[in-house]
Design a protein around this motif. Structure first.
Motif, short mmCIF file in Angstrom:
data_model
loop_
_atom_site.label_atom_id
_atom_site.label_comp_id
_atom_site.label_asym_id
_atom_site.label_seq_id
_atom_site.Cartn_x
_atom_site.Cartn_y
_atom_site.Cartn_z
N TRP A 27 80.10 30.64 18.83
CA TRP A 27 80.68 29.46 19.63
C TRP A 27 79.17 28.77 20.26
O TRP A 27 79.39 27.36 20.24
CB TRP A 27 81.31 30.01 20.58
N GLU A 28 78.25 29.33 20.55
CA GLU A 28 76.86 28.65 20.88
C GLU A 28 76.28 27.91 19.77
O GLU A 28 75.83 26.73 19.97
CB GLU A 28 76.07 29.46 21.71
N LEU A 29 76.62 28.55 18.53
CA LEU A 29 75.87 27.70 17.40
C LEU A 29 76.77 26.64 16.87
O LEU A 29 76.31 25.42 16.49
CB LEU A 29 75.87 28.85 16.01
N ILE A 30 78.02 26.64 17.23
CA ILE A 30 79.08 25.78 16.94
C ILE A 30 78.61 24.37 17.96
O ILE A 30 78.74 23.34 17.47
CB ILE A 30 80.29 26.12 17.09
N LYS A 31 78.26 24.72 18.95
CA LYS A 31 78.25 23.68 20.00
C LYS A 31 76.84 23.10 19.81
O LYS A 31 76.68 21.68 20.33
CB LYS A 31 78.22 24.37 21.53
N ASP A 32 75.71 23.71 19.47
CA ASP A 32 74.53 23.25 19.48
C ASP A 32 73.57 23.98 18.50
O ASP A 32 73.06 25.20 18.73
CB ASP A 32 73.87 23.22 20.71
N GLU A 33 73.52 23.41 17.34
CA GLU A 33 72.29 23.89 16.43
C GLU A 33 71.45 23.11 15.92
O GLU A 33 71.59 22.01 15.80
CB GLU A 33 73.38 24.84 15.36
N PRO A 34 70.41 23.53 15.16
CA PRO A 34 69.84 24.86 15.25
C PRO A 34 69.37 25.17 16.90
O PRO A 34 69.28 24.43 17.56
CB PRO A 34 68.57 24.96 14.68
N ILE A 35 69.52 26.53 17.22
CA ILE A 35 69.06 27.01 18.23
C ILE A 35 68.09 28.18 18.04
O ILE A 35 68.17 28.80 17.30
CB ILE A 35 70.16 27.45 19.04
N ASP A 71 56.27 28.14 9.86
CA ASP A 71 54.71 28.55 9.83
C ASP A 71 53.96 27.88 10.83
O ASP A 71 53.62 26.86 10.68
CB ASP A 71 54.17 28.26 8.51
N SER A 72 54.11 28.37 12.03
CA SER A 72 53.34 27.97 13.17
C SER A 72 52.95 29.01 13.98
O SER A 72 53.13 30.16 13.88
CB SER A 72 54.21 26.81 14.03
N VAL A 73 51.90 28.68 14.80
CA VAL A 73 51.25 29.85 15.83
C VAL A 73 51.60 29.20 17.28
O VAL A 73 51.22 28.05 17.54
CB VAL A 73 49.72 29.79 15.72
N PRO A 74 52.59 29.88 17.94
CA PRO A 74 53.03 31.10 17.65
C PRO A 74 54.22 30.74 16.68
O PRO A 74 54.93 29.85 16.64
CB PRO A 74 53.67 31.67 19.01
N PRO A 75 54.70 31.79 15.99
CA PRO A 75 55.88 31.73 15.11
C PRO A 75 57.07 31.36 15.93
O PRO A 75 57.38 31.61 16.95
CB PRO A 75 56.01 32.99 14.29
N GLN A 76 57.80 30.32 15.10
CA GLN A 76 58.98 29.69 15.65
C GLN A 76 60.02 30.09 14.65
O GLN A 76 59.99 30.05 13.37
CB GLN A 76 59.05 28.27 15.82
N VAL A 77 61.31 30.53 15.15
CA VAL A 77 62.57 30.87 14.43
C VAL A 77 63.62 30.22 15.01
O VAL A 77 63.75 30.21 16.36
CB VAL A 77 62.65 32.28 14.40
N ASP A 78 64.65 29.72 14.27
CA ASP A 78 65.70 29.06 14.70
C ASP A 78 66.99 29.81 13.95
O ASP A 78 66.78 30.18 12.71
CB ASP A 78 65.61 27.48 14.97
N TYR A 79 68.10 29.26 14.26
CA TYR A 79 69.47 29.97 13.69
C TYR A 79 70.40 28.77 13.86
O TYR A 79 70.34 28.02 14.57
CB TYR A 79 69.83 31.06 14.51
N ARG A 80 71.09 28.84 12.63
CA ARG A 80 72.15 28.15 12.48
C ARG A 80 73.37 28.71 11.76
O ARG A 80 72.96 29.59 10.97
CB ARG A 80 71.60 26.66 11.92
N LEU A 81 74.45 27.56 11.78
CA LEU A 81 75.44 28.35 11.00
C LEU A 81 75.35 28.13 9.56
O LEU A 81 75.00 27.01 9.35
CB LEU A 81 77.04 28.07 11.61
N THR A 82 75.95 28.88 8.49
CA THR A 82 76.05 28.48 7.07
C THR A 82 77.28 27.80 7.01
O THR A 82 77.92 27.57 8.01
CB THR A 82 75.98 29.89 6.38
N THR A 83 77.39 27.31 5.92
CA THR A 83 78.65 26.69 5.49
C THR A 83 79.93 27.58 5.82
O THR A 83 80.87 27.22 6.38
CB THR A 83 78.85 26.23 4.09
#
Length: 107
Positions: A27-35, A71-83
């Protein structure tokens, strides 16, 4: 009837979205992605970092969530829904409509 339920598409779908935190994450990913992970943890109140990480890994393996690392310092990661994950929004909105009707009947 039992043999039918073993191969039921609904049962398969329920196995994918099972778990205490799964639907709230989706639900949070549907409302706002990437997060990003920390923001997602703040929004899904009560979830531990370990539980969130495990659920995100499970959803990645199932093809519902995608993880992107920069690829950054510090590493950044985000999540999103696939199709595939995006298709869950219709089901969740329908569930919300049902919840609205039931809540109105109980007032």
């Amino acid at each position: 009837m039992e043999a039918v339920m073993e191969n039921c598409d609904t049962k398969f779908a329920l196995e994918i979205i099972q778990g205490k935190w799964c639907l709230r994450i989706i639900w949070e990913l549907i409302k706002d992605e990437p997060i990003r992970f920390n923001e997602l943890q703040r929004r899904v109140t009560g979830v531990s970092a370990i539980a969130l990480s495990n659920e995100l890994k499970r959803l990645q393996k199932l093809g519902v969530v995608a993880r992107r690392q920069y690829d950054s310092v510090p590493p950044q990661v985000d999540y999103r829904l696939t199709t595939i994950g995006r298709h869950l929004d219709q089901a969740l909105f329908a569930l919300g409509d049902w919840g609205h009707q039931v809540r109105d009947e109980h007032r």
